[in-house]
Scaffold this active site. Sequence first.
Site, short mmCIF file in Angstrom:
data_model
loop_
_atom_site.label_atom_id
_atom_site.label_comp_id
_atom_site.label_asym_id
_atom_site.label_seq_id
_atom_site.Cartn_x
_atom_site.Cartn_y
_atom_site.Cartn_z
N ARG A 86 57.87 56.75 107.42
CA ARG A 86 57.20 57.65 108.39
C ARG A 86 57.70 57.47 109.83
NH1 ARG A 86 56.04 59.32 104.07
NH2 ARG A 86 53.99 59.95 103.31
N CYS A 127 47.53 62.64 105.58
CA CYS A 127 47.00 61.28 105.59
C CYS A 127 46.87 60.80 107.03
CB CYS A 127 47.91 60.34 104.80
SG CYS A 127 47.70 60.57 103.03
N GLU A 130 48.81 57.20 111.11
CA GLU A 130 50.10 57.85 110.85
C GLU A 130 50.24 59.09 111.73
OE1 GLU A 130 51.14 58.95 106.72
OE2 GLU A 130 51.69 60.89 107.55
N1 EPU Z 1 42.97 56.28 95.90
C1 EPU Z 1 41.64 55.94 95.80
N2 EPU Z 1 40.73 56.70 96.48
C2 EPU Z 1 41.10 57.76 97.25
C3 EPU Z 1 42.46 58.09 97.35
C4 EPU Z 1 43.39 57.33 96.65
O1 EPU Z 1 41.27 54.98 95.13
O2 EPU Z 1 40.22 58.39 97.85
C5 EPU Z 1 43.96 55.50 95.12
C6 EPU Z 1 44.58 56.35 94.02
O3 EPU Z 1 43.79 56.34 92.86
C7 EPU Z 1 45.93 55.70 93.80
C8 EPU Z 1 46.26 55.14 95.20
O4 EPU Z 1 45.04 55.12 95.95
O5 EPU Z 1 45.82 54.62 92.94
C9 EPU Z 1 47.31 55.99 95.92
O6 EPU Z 1 46.83 57.30 96.09
P1 EPU Z 1 47.81 58.59 96.10
O7 EPU Z 1 48.60 58.62 94.86
O8 EPU Z 1 46.98 59.76 96.46
O9 EPU Z 1 48.86 58.28 97.22
P2 EPU Z 1 48.66 57.81 98.71
O10 EPU Z 1 49.41 56.53 98.87
O11 EPU Z 1 47.26 57.83 99.14
C10 EPU Z 1 50.85 58.97 99.58
C11 EPU Z 1 51.23 59.56 100.90
C12 EPU Z 1 50.88 61.04 100.92
C13 EPU Z 1 51.54 61.76 99.76
C14 EPU Z 1 51.05 61.11 98.47
C15 EPU Z 1 51.61 61.75 97.23
C16 EPU Z 1 50.95 58.00 102.78
C17 EPU Z 1 50.04 57.50 103.84
N3 EPU Z 1 50.46 58.93 101.97
O12 EPU Z 1 49.43 58.98 99.51
O13 EPU Z 1 51.41 61.58 102.13
O14 EPU Z 1 51.23 63.14 99.76
O15 EPU Z 1 51.42 59.70 98.50
O16 EPU Z 1 52.93 61.42 97.06
O17 EPU Z 1 52.10 57.56 102.70
C18 EPU Z 1 50.90 62.05 104.41
O18 EPU Z 1 51.73 61.18 104.70
O19 EPU Z 1 50.32 62.73 105.27
C19 EPU Z 1 50.58 62.27 103.01
C20 EPU Z 1 49.62 63.08 102.63
#
Ligand code: EPU
Length: 322
Positions: free
Chosen positions: A191, A240, A310
């Site tokens: 990022r 995010c 972020e």
């Molecule tokens: N999770 C929870 N509760 C929640 C949300 C997530 O327990 O409310 C758990 C999920 O079950 C999973 C883990 O957290 O085990 C990761 O969640 P997710 O797969 O949704 O991915 P993330 O790490 O939260 C990242 C990026 C997103 C991107 C998604 C999909 C960051 C900060 N976020 O989210 O990017 O869309 O992967 O690839 O790097 C952004 O940067 O604005 C963004 C939306």
Amino acid sequence: MSAYRQSQSDSARWDETAERLRANLSPASKVIREESLAGRTTLRVGGAARILCEPSSLDDLRKAVAYAHQQAIPLHVLGRGSNLLVPDAGVEGLVISLSHQQWQMFELRPEGKIWVGAGLRLKNLCGLAAKAGLVGFEFLEGIPGNVGGALRMNAGAMGGWMFDVVEEIQVMTRGGQVFTWPKAQLHVEYRHCLELDEAIALGALLKPASAAESEQIKRQIDTYRDKRQKSQPRDPSAGCIFKNPPGDSAGRLIDAAGLKGERRGDAEVSLVHANFIVNRGHATSADVIALVRHVRARVQEASGVTLEPEVLLYGQEWKDVL
Ligand code: EPU
């Protein structure tokens, strides 16, 4: 001098500054005073830019950048505003938006490479690449930004990063010089692209991973879309709100701290995904900042992890408001 008279003279000074800039540029370039930025962000909060400029050519962009430099006016670049929190008081400076058609090119180059302008929407890039049978851009489908913002933030989703597909970028420095920088020369991380903290991205040469039938690429895009629609909220948000800490997920930590549904005014920790703050109607920037502060403190208490935002806070530093 009373506060009222002070603000009147400020306003007159900005009027004059805008007028002089307008006189310098071609008629196709827009210069707008007190343009509300809320409608130009996906979170839909915040005040106005003292001056917003939409240059219609490289020459006009150079003139606007040089003018801000000479006049010592803070200069900010606005992408599609999808990773941005605009303060309620707006932005004391010149905001440049590369939204004119001039910045939206998508050109096929030899060996399947693509030249894209900073103003091209990622959604369009993804669709056009699929149509051309080029693989590797599918992950961009759900990112509501444009190329310039995605370069600046090294935007990512579904395990891919913008810089995975970049070969070189074209930039304009704050001094108005245009350079082409190969990826190997850049300092890119999760990022963040260091060079684009200062320089303005004008476009990029992208390379596909491979070639395939359009229909096959579109199926992959649909799979990503389904996944995103199930796991991320549809209400207005800035994506995010925090970066993921090394080896963990901010969403998981916020959820585990019991913060889903937490509110400040109309800003709410999404019930769908805890790392999104959604605007439930009339949220202000102050509401969002208060909620960010609260979530950060509670996660720190619950897990010992300090989350870092972020989303960019326009014209300010998070460390000054948290
Ligand atoms: N999770 C929870 N509760 C929640 C949300 C997530 O327990 O409310 C758990 C999920 O079950 C999973 C883990 O957290 O085990 C990761 O969640 P997710 O797969 O949704 O991915 P993330 O790490 O939260 C990242 C990026 C997103 C991107 C998604 C999909 C960051 C900060 N976020 O989210 O990017 O869309 O992967 O690839 O790097 C952004 O940067 O604005 C963004 C939306």
